[in-house]
Design an enzyme around this catalytic site. Structure first.
Site, mmCIF file in Angstrom:
data_model
loop_
_atom_site.group_PDB
_atom_site.id
_atom_site.type_symbol
_atom_site.label_atom_id
_atom_site.label_comp_id
_atom_site.label_asym_id
_atom_site.label_seq_id
_atom_site.Cartn_x
_atom_site.Cartn_y
_atom_site.Cartn_z
ATOM 1 N N THR A 184 0.824 -1.204 0.000
ATOM 2 C CA THR A 184 0.000 0.000 0.000
ATOM 3 C C THR A 184 0.860 1.257 0.000
ATOM 4 O OG1 THR A 184 -1.419 1.312 1.476
ATOM 5 C CG2 THR A 184 -0.140 -0.397 2.510
ATOM 6 N N ASP A 185 0.298 2.351 -0.527
ATOM 7 C CA ASP A 185 1.015 3.630 -0.480
ATOM 8 C C ASP A 185 1.163 4.141 0.956
ATOM 9 O OD1 ASP A 185 -1.647 4.347 -0.013
ATOM 10 O OD2 ASP A 185 -1.719 5.925 -1.534
ATOM 11 N N GLU A 186 0.381 3.539 1.886
ATOM 12 C CA GLU A 186 0.433 4.029 3.271
ATOM 13 C C GLU A 186 1.790 3.766 3.924
ATOM 14 O OE1 GLU A 186 -3.143 3.464 5.566
ATOM 15 O OE2 GLU A 186 -4.353 3.302 3.764
ATOM 16 N N LYS A 194 2.434 -3.316 7.269
ATOM 17 C CA LYS A 194 2.613 -3.519 5.816
ATOM 18 C C LYS A 194 4.044 -3.167 5.412
ATOM 19 C CE LYS A 194 -0.094 -4.537 3.122
ATOM 20 N NZ LYS A 194 -0.524 -5.874 2.633
ATOM 21 N N TYR A 226 -1.329 -0.354 11.181
ATOM 22 C CA TYR A 226 -1.575 -1.027 9.892
ATOM 23 C C TYR A 226 -0.430 -0.766 8.924
ATOM 24 C CZ TYR A 226 -3.239 -1.433 5.055
ATOM 25 O OH TYR A 226 -3.329 -1.711 3.713
HETATM 26 P P1 NAD Z 1 -9.908 -7.007 3.018
HETATM 27 O O1 NAD Z 1 -9.810 -6.720 4.477
HETATM 28 O O2 NAD Z 1 -11.183 -6.716 2.301
HETATM 29 O O3 NAD Z 1 -9.594 -8.547 2.760
HETATM 30 C C1 NAD Z 1 -8.569 -9.233 3.408
HETATM 31 C C2 NAD Z 1 -8.767 -10.742 3.174
HETATM 32 O O4 NAD Z 1 -7.672 -11.422 3.811
HETATM 33 C C3 NAD Z 1 -10.061 -11.289 3.798
HETATM 34 O O5 NAD Z 1 -10.685 -12.165 2.895
HETATM 35 C C4 NAD Z 1 -9.567 -12.049 5.022
HETATM 36 O O6 NAD Z 1 -10.394 -13.137 5.387
HETATM 37 C C5 NAD Z 1 -8.181 -12.512 4.574
HETATM 38 N N1 NAD Z 1 -7.267 -12.757 5.703
HETATM 39 C C6 NAD Z 1 -7.021 -11.924 6.748
HETATM 40 N N2 NAD Z 1 -6.144 -12.503 7.597
HETATM 41 C C7 NAD Z 1 -5.824 -13.715 7.051
HETATM 42 C C8 NAD Z 1 -4.957 -14.774 7.452
HETATM 43 N N3 NAD Z 1 -4.262 -14.703 8.601
HETATM 44 N N4 NAD Z 1 -4.877 -15.854 6.656
HETATM 45 C C9 NAD Z 1 -5.601 -15.955 5.520
HETATM 46 N N5 NAD Z 1 -6.432 -14.984 5.095
HETATM 47 C C10 NAD Z 1 -6.539 -13.887 5.859
HETATM 48 O O7 NAD Z 1 -8.678 -6.246 2.374
HETATM 49 P P2 NAD Z 1 -8.560 -5.544 0.933
HETATM 50 O O8 NAD Z 1 -9.032 -4.159 1.027
HETATM 51 O O9 NAD Z 1 -9.100 -6.459 -0.097
HETATM 52 O O10 NAD Z 1 -6.972 -5.479 0.799
HETATM 53 C C11 NAD Z 1 -6.239 -6.552 0.213
HETATM 54 C C12 NAD Z 1 -4.758 -6.210 0.224
HETATM 55 O O11 NAD Z 1 -4.546 -5.009 -0.506
HETATM 56 C C13 NAD Z 1 -4.199 -5.959 1.628
HETATM 57 O O12 NAD Z 1 -2.934 -6.554 1.700
HETATM 58 C C14 NAD Z 1 -4.110 -4.442 1.723
HETATM 59 O O13 NAD Z 1 -3.058 -4.064 2.571
HETATM 60 C C15 NAD Z 1 -3.827 -4.076 0.277
HETATM 61 N N6 NAD Z 1 -4.286 -2.734 -0.152
HETATM 62 C C16 NAD Z 1 -5.587 -2.356 0.055
HETATM 63 C C17 NAD Z 1 -6.019 -1.107 -0.410
HETATM 64 C C18 NAD Z 1 -7.457 -0.667 -0.231
HETATM 65 O O14 NAD Z 1 -7.776 0.481 -0.550
HETATM 66 N N7 NAD Z 1 -8.363 -1.505 0.228
HETATM 67 C C19 NAD Z 1 -5.120 -0.245 -1.051
HETATM 68 C C20 NAD Z 1 -3.790 -0.669 -1.250
HETATM 69 C C21 NAD Z 1 -3.402 -1.922 -0.797
HETATM 70 P P1 TYD Z 2 -10.404 4.463 4.956
HETATM 71 O O1 TYD Z 2 -11.435 4.016 3.963
HETATM 72 O O2 TYD Z 2 -10.420 3.862 6.322
HETATM 73 O O3 TYD Z 2 -8.988 4.251 4.233
HETATM 74 P P2 TYD Z 2 -7.493 4.717 4.722
HETATM 75 O O4 TYD Z 2 -7.550 5.221 6.097
HETATM 76 O O5 TYD Z 2 -6.740 3.443 4.618
HETATM 77 O O6 TYD Z 2 -7.091 5.754 3.731
HETATM 78 O O7 TYD Z 2 -10.515 6.039 5.124
HETATM 79 C C1 TYD Z 2 -10.369 6.917 4.025
HETATM 80 C C2 TYD Z 2 -10.382 8.334 4.570
HETATM 81 O O8 TYD Z 2 -11.689 8.597 5.108
HETATM 82 C C3 TYD Z 2 -9.413 8.563 5.707
HETATM 83 O O9 TYD Z 2 -8.862 9.865 5.604
HETATM 84 C C4 TYD Z 2 -10.271 8.468 6.966
HETATM 85 C C5 TYD Z 2 -11.613 8.964 6.481
HETATM 86 N N1 TYD Z 2 -12.789 8.361 7.181
HETATM 87 C C6 TYD Z 2 -13.774 9.194 7.729
HETATM 88 O O10 TYD Z 2 -13.694 10.430 7.673
HETATM 89 N N2 TYD Z 2 -14.845 8.604 8.367
HETATM 90 C C7 TYD Z 2 -14.962 7.243 8.483
HETATM 91 O O11 TYD Z 2 -15.959 6.782 9.097
HETATM 92 C C8 TYD Z 2 -13.971 6.407 7.877
HETATM 93 C C9 TYD Z 2 -14.066 4.918 7.960
HETATM 94 C C10 TYD Z 2 -12.898 7.014 7.227
#
Ligand code: NAD
Ligand code: TYD
Length: 339
Positions: A125-127, A157, A153
């Protein structure tokens, strides 16, 4: 190619499986997921009976089960999506983030080392780069921006990324890493900003905006992320990191207003609440490398992507109503109750 997709029952993982099975029907997919609150096999009903799809309920922290799977399946590629992924939960309870995101990644890397692999891809992630100031729109994250994580988090990562790099350099494991900006689209758990706001607006509940709502995120439609990962795995250079993003920076408050307007709801539902601890100000990806090296460009404009996403949540109300389970109700009361 035989591909293990970990975390395939989550938001991005399930979108990836649906995409890759269409784009590469010759590949075999093994979805490895332990089904935490965020994992939902309903996302994959359309492919669950396909002969080239298999589900294995395995926790990536379970070394014995992971090794057995590698021994039985002899995968060519592992793409690691499995993670605890929500910043607010990591503030509430950091331990499980280290266990899954760091220790789980190490187990997968050890398995790749022991059994051999053509490619291990880490979905990061970019985070991991921390945040950028709001008053410097000229600054962007590149692949050489130093790691500077803010939340448990992002720290977990970032730690995983360092292990992936170390296993490449020390043991020669053929790895790639991608670091993407915020995703949105179908199947995202309604604890994240966009689906939470859609669900609350639909239920006539308040929309909790942290701080003044001026924090900036760089939004990418989930299918564009999936296409980028697929490209990196097939054509990316071993040992490299690729940033993924589409230059689509938005203030949180503007996203919330777009959602309300699209749903025809009043802005009176907006409630400014206490800010998130350590809240990152701005994320902004420079995607020049993946564009120059692999020709990737995002295809979905935000205006179209958000409409498609809102329509999906309206058409699939039972999907998110079902998963807003007891556990989620407790989380919601804890997170927003006294804010
Ligand atoms: P999510 O929380 O929706 O899904 C995570 C999945 O991983 C779930 O199906 C969960 O059951 C599984 N999981 C969790 N712990 C596990 C374990 N110990 N063993 C096996 N499976 C396990 O997450 P997401 O939003 O789909 O993100 C997927 C990946 O992408 C993550 O690695 C996250 O860091 C990365 N990512 C997410 C975003 C975003 O905006 N959502 C952006 C950049 C990167
Ligand atoms: P989020 O979807 O949790 O992603 P991330 O923190 O990983 O970027 O949140 C996106 C942005 O929205 C973040 O700046 C936090 C804000 N946010 C709110 O203002 N209210 C909320 O209830 C949530 C979940 C997020």
């Amino acid at each position: 190619m035989k591909i293990i997709v970990t975390g395939g029952a989550g938001f991005i993982g399930s979108n990836f499986i649906l995409y890759v099975m269409k784009a590469h029907p010759e590949d075999q997919i093994i979805n490895v997921d332990c089904l935490t609150y965020a994992g939902n096999l309903e996302n994959l009903v359309s492919v669950e009976n396909e002969p080239n799809y298999k589900f294995a309920k395995i926790d990536i922290r379970d070394r014995k089960a992971v090794y057995q799977l590698f021994e039985d399946e002899k995968p060519d590629v592992v793409i690691n999506f499995a993670a605890e992924s929500h910043v607010d939960r990591s503030i509430d309870n950091p331990g499980v983030f280290v266990e899954t995101n760091v220790n789980g990644t190490q187990v997968l890397l050890d398995a790749c080392r022991k059994y051999g692999i053509k490619r291990y891809h880490q979905v990061s992630t970019d985070e991991v780069y921390g945040d950028l100031p709001l008053d410097r729109p000229d600054l962007f994250f590149t692949e050489t921006t130093p790691i500077h994580a803010s939340s448990p988090y992002s720290a977990s990562k970032a730690s995983a990324d360092l292990l992936v790099g170390a296993y490449h350099r020390t043991f020669g494991v053929p790895v790639t890493i991608s670091r993407c900006s915020n995703n949105y689209g179908p199947y995202q758990f309604p604890e994240k900003l966009i689906p939470l706001m859609i669900a609350n607006a639909e239920n006539g509940k308040e929309l909790p905006v942290y701080g003044d709502g001026m924090n900036v995120r760089d939004w990418l439609y989930v299918e564009d992320h999936c296409k980028a990962i697929d490209l990196i795995v097939r054509e990316g250079k071993v040992g490299e990191i690729y940033n993924i993003g589409g230059h689509n920076e938005m203030h949180n408050i503007d996203i919330v207003k777009i959602i309300l307007k699209t749903l025809g709801k009043s802005e009176d539902l907006i409630r400014f609440v206490k800010d998130r601890a350590g809240h990152d100000l701005r994320y902004a990806i420079d995607p020049a490398k993946i564009h120059a090296e692999l020709g990737w460009l995002p295809e979905t404009m935000f205006a179209d992507g958000i409409k498609k996403t809102i329509t999906w949540y309206l058409d699939n109300r039972s999907w998110w109503e079902n998963i807003v389970s007891g556990e989620y109700q407790n989380y919601y009361a804890r997170m927003y109750g006294n804010r």
